[in-house]
Design a protein around this motif. Structure first.
Motif, PDB file in Angstrom:
ATOM      1  N   ASP A 108      74.502  36.372  33.598  1.00 29.76           N
ATOM      2  CA  ASP A 108      73.055  36.288  33.412  1.00 29.76           C
ATOM      3  C   ASP A 108      72.384  37.199  34.439  1.00 29.76           C
ATOM      4  OD1 ASP A 108      72.899  34.929  35.870  1.00 29.76           O
ATOM      5  OD2 ASP A 108      72.908  32.972  34.906  1.00 29.76           O
ATOM      6  N   LEU A 109      71.062  37.179  34.475  1.00 30.57           N
ATOM      7  CA  LEU A 109      70.319  38.109  35.328  1.00 30.57           C
ATOM      8  C   LEU A 109      70.512  37.862  36.824  1.00 30.57           C
ATOM      9  CD1 LEU A 109      67.008  38.409  33.293  1.00 30.57           C
ATOM     10  CD2 LEU A 109      68.953  39.985  33.344  1.00 30.57           C
ATOM     11  N   SER A 110      71.089  36.736  37.190  1.00 30.45           N
ATOM     12  CA  SER A 110      71.300  36.461  38.615  1.00 30.45           C
ATOM     13  C   SER A 110      72.271  37.463  39.252  1.00 30.45           C
ATOM     14  CB  SER A 110      71.815  35.031  38.816  1.00 30.45           C
ATOM     15  OG  SER A 110      73.100  34.891  38.253  1.00 30.45           O
ATOM     16  N   SER A 147      85.364  37.501  16.191  1.00 28.94           N
ATOM     17  CA  SER A 147      85.722  36.315  16.965  1.00 28.94           C
ATOM     18  C   SER A 147      85.322  36.428  18.435  1.00 28.94           C
ATOM     19  CB  SER A 147      87.226  36.047  16.857  1.00 28.94           C
ATOM     20  OG  SER A 147      87.941  37.053  17.535  1.00 28.94           O
ATOM     21  N   GLN A 148      85.047  37.653  18.896  1.00 29.22           N
ATOM     22  CA  GLN A 148      84.597  37.802  20.268  1.00 29.22           C
ATOM     23  C   GLN A 148      83.206  37.192  20.407  1.00 29.22           C
ATOM     24  OE1 GLN A 148      84.674  41.971  21.030  1.00 29.22           O
ATOM     25  NE2 GLN A 148      86.868  42.045  21.336  1.00 29.22           N
ATOM     26  N   ALA A 149      82.947  36.672  21.593  1.00 30.01           N
ATOM     27  CA  ALA A 149      81.629  36.085  21.839  1.00 30.01           C
ATOM     28  C   ALA A 149      80.564  37.176  21.782  1.00 30.01           C
ATOM     29  CB  ALA A 149      81.613  35.404  23.193  1.00 30.01           C
ATOM     30  N   MET A 150      79.410  36.801  21.302  1.00 34.61           N
ATOM     31  CA  MET A 150      78.289  37.732  21.242  1.00 34.61           C
ATOM     32  C   MET A 150      77.794  37.991  22.660  1.00 34.61           C
ATOM     33  SD  MET A 150      77.582  38.502  18.068  1.00 34.61           S
ATOM     34  CE  MET A 150      75.891  39.013  18.069  1.00 34.61           C
ATOM     35  N   PRO A 151      77.385  39.219  22.945  1.00 37.37           N
ATOM     36  CA  PRO A 151      76.839  39.467  24.275  1.00 37.37           C
ATOM     37  C   PRO A 151      75.518  38.719  24.470  1.00 37.37           C
ATOM     38  CG  PRO A 151      76.581  41.403  22.875  1.00 37.37           C
ATOM     39  CD  PRO A 151      77.373  40.400  22.104  1.00 37.37           C
ATOM     40  N   ARG A 152      75.242  38.381  25.695  1.00 36.09           N
ATOM     41  CA  ARG A 152      73.947  37.762  25.994  1.00 36.09           C
ATOM     42  C   ARG A 152      72.926  38.871  26.112  1.00 36.09           C
ATOM     43  NH1 ARG A 152      74.096  33.336  30.518  1.00 36.09           N
ATOM     44  NH2 ARG A 152      72.111  32.912  29.545  1.00 36.09           N
ATOM     45  N   ARG A 153      71.737  38.624  25.590  1.00 29.14           N
ATOM     46  CA  ARG A 153      70.661  39.625  25.626  1.00 29.14           C
ATOM     47  C   ARG A 153      69.500  39.086  26.438  1.00 29.14           C
ATOM     48  NH1 ARG A 153      72.044  40.171  19.777  1.00 29.14           N
ATOM     49  NH2 ARG A 153      70.738  38.351  19.621  1.00 29.14           N
ATOM     50  N   LEU A 166      65.849  45.990  27.388  1.00 30.10           N
ATOM     51  CA  LEU A 166      66.812  45.104  26.747  1.00 30.10           C
ATOM     52  C   LEU A 166      68.140  45.298  27.461  1.00 30.10           C
ATOM     53  CD1 LEU A 166      67.773  43.209  24.456  1.00 30.10           C
ATOM     54  CD2 LEU A 166      68.275  45.284  23.139  1.00 30.10           C
ATOM     55  N   ILE A 167      68.678  44.201  27.987  1.00 21.57           N
ATOM     56  CA  ILE A 167      69.976  44.236  28.656  1.00 21.57           C
ATOM     57  C   ILE A 167      70.932  43.366  27.852  1.00 21.57           C
ATOM     58  CG2 ILE A 167      71.256  43.747  30.763  1.00 21.57           C
ATOM     59  CD1 ILE A 167      68.624  43.901  32.298  1.00 21.57           C
ATOM     60  N   GLU A 168      72.047  43.928  27.442  1.00 19.52           N
ATOM     61  CA  GLU A 168      73.110  43.164  26.803  1.00 19.52           C
ATOM     62  C   GLU A 168      74.231  43.024  27.822  1.00 19.52           C
ATOM     63  OE1 GLU A 168      72.994  44.140  22.151  1.00 19.52           O
ATOM     64  OE2 GLU A 168      73.620  45.819  23.404  1.00 19.52           O
TER      65      GLU A 168
END
Length: 166
Positions: free
Chosen positions: A121-123, A57-63, A113-115
Motif C-alpha cells: 500500500d502507499l505506506s 489466477s494471479q492476484a489483481m494489483p492494488r490501485r 494512478l499507481i498500480e
C-alpha cells in the motif's frame, strides 16, 4: 509403343499403378503434414490457455489514485523532471512494489494512478520507509517534488470498480 499404351497392356497397368502409388504417397505426406500442423496448433493453443489461466489466477494489483495541484510557474519544469526521472527513484519504486505509475495533467491538476503488488500500500513511500532509505537521490527527488512543484498528493477514494463485475 501405341500398342503398349492401350488400356489392356501390362505397361499401361504398370504406369497406372505407379501413378496410384505416387498419389497415395503424396496424399499420405499431405495428411501427415496436416496432422502435424493441427498438433502444432493444438499445442500452441494449450500453451496460451495455460498462460492465460496463470495470469487470471494471479492476484489483481492494488490501485491507488491521487491528485495534487501544480504550481502555475512550474508546469513545464515538472514535465521535464519526470521525463528525466532519476534511475535511483525508478529502481526504488519498483523495489517498493510499484508495477505501473501514470500521471495525467488537466490545467494545474495532477492525477496519479499507481498500480502496486497486491500486498503493498502507499505506506511503502512514507518517511523512514525502505523506499526513502534506498538512496539519497530518492529523498532529494521526493523533497523536490513536494516543495517545488506541488504541496503533496491527496488520495482519492475508489467507489466503483469493474473488477467486481460478474
Amino acid at each position: 509403343l501405341e500398342y503398349h499404351a492401350g488400356t489392356g497392356s501390362a505397361l499401361s497397368r504398370f504406369a497406372s499403378s505407379c501413378s496410384k502409388i505416387r498419389r497415395h504417397a503424396c496424399n499420405s505426406r499431405w495428411e501427415n503434414h496436416k496432422h502435424d500442423r493441427s498438433d502444432k496448433r493444438r499445442r500452441h493453443r494449450d500453451r496460451l490457455l495455460l498462460r492465460l489461466r496463470a495470469h487470471i489466477s494471479q492476484a489483481m494489483p492494488r490501485r491507488f489514485f491521487l491528485k495534487a495541484t501544480l504550481r502555475p510557474e512550474k508546469e513545464q519544469a515538472y514535465i521535464d523532471e519526470h521525463d528525466n526521472i532519476y534511475p535511483e527513484v525508478s529502481k526504488g519504486l519498483r523495489s517498493a512494489g510499484v508495477i505501473n505509475l501514470h500521471i495525467w495533467k488537466e490545467a494545474l491538476q495532477l492525477f496519479m494512478l499507481i498500480e502496486m503488488e497486491d500486498d503493498k500500500d502507499l505506506s511503502v513511500f512514507g518517511e523512514g520507509s525502505d523506499y526513502r532509505k534506498s538512496s539519497p537521490r530518492v529523498v532529494e527527488w521526493e523533497d523536490k517534488m513536494a516543495t517545488e512543484f506541488h504541496s503533496g498528493w491527496t488520495q482519492i477514494e475508489e467507489i466503483h470498480s469493474s473488477d467486481n463485475w460478474k
